[in-house]
Scaffold this motif. Structure first.
Motif, PDB file in Angstrom:
ATOM      1  N   VAL A 153      62.620   0.541  -6.157  1.00 15.06           N
ATOM      2  CA  VAL A 153      62.438  -0.470  -7.190  1.00 15.06           C
ATOM      3  C   VAL A 153      61.774  -1.713  -6.608  1.00 15.06           C
ATOM      4  CG1 VAL A 153      64.733  -1.494  -6.843  1.00 15.06           C
ATOM      5  CG2 VAL A 153      63.590  -1.738  -9.058  1.00 15.06           C
ATOM      6  N   VAL A 154      60.959  -2.369  -7.432  1.00  7.77           N
ATOM      7  CA  VAL A 154      60.394  -3.676  -7.131  1.00  7.77           C
ATOM      8  C   VAL A 154      60.931  -4.656  -8.152  1.00  7.77           C
ATOM      9  CG1 VAL A 154      58.284  -5.070  -7.152  1.00  7.77           C
ATOM     10  CG2 VAL A 154      58.282  -2.822  -6.049  1.00  7.77           C
ATOM     11  N   ARG A 155      61.426  -5.796  -7.684  1.00  3.86           N
ATOM     12  CA  ARG A 155      61.926  -6.829  -8.593  1.00  3.86           C
ATOM     13  C   ARG A 155      61.161  -8.118  -8.340  1.00  3.86           C
ATOM     14  NH1 ARG A 155      66.667  -4.318  -6.538  1.00  3.86           N
ATOM     15  NH2 ARG A 155      67.738  -3.087  -8.151  1.00  3.86           N
ATOM     16  N   ALA A 156      60.628  -8.698  -9.408  1.00  6.36           N
ATOM     17  CA  ALA A 156      59.883  -9.944  -9.292  1.00  6.36           C
ATOM     18  C   ALA A 156      59.915 -10.685 -10.616  1.00  6.36           C
ATOM     19  CB  ALA A 156      58.432  -9.681  -8.867  1.00  6.36           C
ATOM     20  N   VAL A 157      59.680 -11.989 -10.549  1.00  2.00           N
ATOM     21  CA  VAL A 157      59.652 -12.815 -11.744  1.00  2.00           C
ATOM     22  C   VAL A 157      58.240 -12.793 -12.345  1.00  2.00           C
ATOM     23  CG1 VAL A 157      59.085 -14.951 -10.479  1.00  2.00           C
ATOM     24  CG2 VAL A 157      60.353 -15.075 -12.640  1.00  2.00           C
ATOM     25  N   HIS A 158      58.140 -12.842 -13.659  1.00  2.00           N
ATOM     26  CA  HIS A 158      56.854 -12.844 -14.370  1.00  2.00           C
ATOM     27  C   HIS A 158      55.966 -11.702 -13.858  1.00  2.00           C
ATOM     28  CE1 HIS A 158      58.220 -16.462 -16.135  1.00  2.00           C
ATOM     29  NE2 HIS A 158      57.815 -17.308 -15.214  1.00  2.00           N
ATOM     30  N   GLY A 211      53.084   7.942  -2.532  1.00  4.04           N
ATOM     31  CA  GLY A 211      53.317   9.235  -3.147  1.00  4.04           C
ATOM     32  C   GLY A 211      54.707   9.330  -3.742  1.00  4.04           C
ATOM     33  N   ARG A 212      55.172   8.211  -4.272  1.00  2.00           N
ATOM     34  CA  ARG A 212      56.542   8.124  -4.771  1.00  2.00           C
ATOM     35  C   ARG A 212      56.553   7.214  -5.991  1.00  2.00           C
ATOM     36  NH1 ARG A 212      61.224   4.775  -1.588  1.00  2.00           N
ATOM     37  NH2 ARG A 212      63.019   5.341  -2.899  1.00  2.00           N
ATOM     38  N   CYS A 213      57.213   7.620  -7.035  1.00  2.00           N
ATOM     39  CA  CYS A 213      57.243   6.827  -8.256  1.00  2.00           C
ATOM     40  C   CYS A 213      58.208   5.650  -8.084  1.00  2.00           C
ATOM     41  CB  CYS A 213      57.680   7.683  -9.445  1.00  2.00           C
ATOM     42  SG  CYS A 213      57.620   6.787 -11.007  1.00  2.00           S
ATOM     43  N   LEU A 214      57.671   4.441  -8.099  1.00  2.00           N
ATOM     44  CA  LEU A 214      58.483   3.231  -8.029  1.00  2.00           C
ATOM     45  C   LEU A 214      58.591   2.621  -9.418  1.00  2.00           C
ATOM     46  CD1 LEU A 214      56.826   1.573  -4.875  1.00  2.00           C
ATOM     47  CD2 LEU A 214      58.793   3.137  -4.944  1.00  2.00           C
ATOM     48  N   ARG A 215      59.688   1.977  -9.703  1.00  2.99           N
ATOM     49  CA  ARG A 215      59.826   1.305 -10.992  1.00  2.99           C
ATOM     50  C   ARG A 215      59.863  -0.206 -10.774  1.00  2.99           C
ATOM     51  NH1 ARG A 215      65.166   2.661  -9.757  1.00  2.99           N
ATOM     52  NH2 ARG A 215      66.708   1.028 -10.241  1.00  2.99           N
ATOM     53  N   PHE A 216      59.431  -0.915 -11.783  1.00  2.00           N
ATOM     54  CA  PHE A 216      59.427  -2.371 -11.726  1.00  2.00           C
ATOM     55  C   PHE A 216      60.537  -2.922 -12.608  1.00  2.00           C
ATOM     56  CE2 PHE A 216      58.398  -6.576 -13.255  1.00  2.00           C
ATOM     57  CZ  PHE A 216      58.135  -7.241 -12.070  1.00  2.00           C
ATOM     58  N   GLU A 217      61.266  -3.919 -12.099  1.00  2.00           N
ATOM     59  CA  GLU A 217      62.309  -4.596 -12.870  1.00  2.00           C
ATOM     60  C   GLU A 217      62.024  -6.091 -12.869  1.00  2.00           C
ATOM     61  OE1 GLU A 217      66.189  -3.688 -11.420  1.00  2.00           O
ATOM     62  OE2 GLU A 217      66.028  -1.529 -11.852  1.00  2.00           O
ATOM     63  N   GLU A 218      61.972  -6.650 -14.054  1.00  2.00           N
ATOM     64  CA  GLU A 218      61.702  -8.079 -14.203  1.00  2.00           C
ATOM     65  C   GLU A 218      62.911  -8.910 -13.790  1.00  2.00           C
ATOM     66  OE1 GLU A 218      59.456 -11.452 -15.351  1.00  2.00           O
ATOM     67  OE2 GLU A 218      58.804  -9.360 -15.330  1.00  2.00           O
ATOM     68  N   LEU A 219      62.669  -9.915 -12.940  1.00  2.00           N
ATOM     69  CA  LEU A 219      63.704 -10.883 -12.600  1.00  2.00           C
ATOM     70  C   LEU A 219      63.646 -12.044 -13.578  1.00  2.00           C
ATOM     71  CD1 LEU A 219      63.641 -11.417  -8.706  1.00  2.00           C
ATOM     72  CD2 LEU A 219      65.420 -10.299 -10.057  1.00  2.00           C
ATOM     73  N   GLY A 220      64.780 -12.452 -14.091  1.00  2.00           N
ATOM     74  CA  GLY A 220      64.828 -13.665 -14.885  1.00  2.00           C
ATOM     75  C   GLY A 220      64.708 -14.890 -13.992  1.00  2.00           C
TER      76      GLY A 220
END
Length: 290
Positions: A153-158, A211-220
């Motif tokens: 997972v990647v977490r970042a704002v905006h 070669g791997r499916c990563l998902r993005f999660e929005e940080l508040g």
């Protein structure tokens, strides 16, 4: 003789590597054990900006210096101390790493105000100067590495706001050209990558490289503040939040030609940086190498 500071950072390390064995090279470092030696062992002066004696020793016989300072360090006087010592030593050219935000009239955060002040000090010290003004470094995404490895997972704002982030190696190559060629004094270079990307875009490119499916999660914003205030001093954390809001407004989308103009080749895209640093994000090898 060229003096390089900030050699434990990503840009300074690469500048020292590119110059090593090519030009007479000296570095100023607090800890000589952390000085990179790839490309040849440079002459090392142990010290820092607060130690006027070490500055004098480091700058003796130096024609040009690469200057990296940190917001808030040294009581905000590091650039002034270095510039004064450089003028006294007869240095002819200071190449200072600044930031792209200094030209943004809407940027008034702690870090940007400090960078503007640092530029003013160097501009008025009586030594020739060049300012390098990079956008965010592509290497900032290394802060995602642990969560990518453990959770995918990647977490970042905006997450959909864009930034024309730049490969630190490109900044270093520009710095070396500026330090070793004529015609750059009095110039300020906006240094960007070839395209403006969002965190969502970067997540997609990292997925492709790994070669791997990563998902993005929005940080508040509250989550981002909690994260940054635990890691940085309060003025820096607040500046990061303000910077994120300016990015959301489109302030960091401009792509500039300076990397290509100075080096003679296109700026590296994020996909190239990601491929070259894929090991930092990759899952650990299974025991036994299976």
């Amino acid at each position: 003789m060229i003096l390089v500071t900030g050699v434990t950072g990503r840009v300074g390390r690469e500048v020292a590597r590119l110059l090593g064995g090519v030009r007479p090279l000296r570095v100023l470092a607090r800890d000589p054990g952390r000085v990179p030696v790839a490309g040849g062992v440079p002459e090392v002066v142990v010290g820092d900006y607060a130690d006027r004696g070490s500055l004098a020793r480091a700058l003796e016989g130096v024609a040009a210096a690469f200057v990296v300072t940190v917001p808030g360090a040294g009581g905000g006087e590091d650039d002034a101390r270095f510039a004064e010592a450089a003028r006294a030593a007869g240095v002819r050219h200071l190449v200072k790493v600044s930031a792209a935000a200094v030209t943004d009239p809407y940027a008034d955060d702690f870090i940007t105000r400090w960078q503007r002040g640092a530029e003013d000090v160097i501009r008025s010290c009586g030594v020739g100067w060049t300012f390098l003004r990079p956008r965010s470094f592509m290497s900032n995404t290394l802060s995602w590495a642990s969560a990518i490895r453990s959770q995918g997972v990647v977490r970042a704002v905006h997450g959909t706001s864009v930034n024309a982030c730049v490969d630190p190696r490109d900044v270093a190559e520009v710095a070396v050209r500026v330090l070793t060629e004529d015609g750059h004094q009095g110039m300020a270079y906006l240094l960007t990558g070839p395209e403006a990307l969002s965190a969502v875009d970067q997540t997609e490119r990292l997925s492709r490289v790994l070669g791997r499916c990563l998902r993005f999660e929005e940080l508040g914003l509250g989550q981002a503040w909690e994260l940054w205030s635990a890691r940085y001093p309060e003025p820096v954390a607040r500046a990061l939040l303000e910077s994120a809001e300016r990015q959301l407004a489109g302030a960091k989308a401009q792509v500039g030609p300076a990397v290509s103009e100075v080096t003679g080749r296109p700026a590296r895209p994020f996909g190239v940086w990601a491929a070259d640093h894929a090991a930092a994000f990759a899952l650990p090898a299974a025991p036994g190498g299976a």
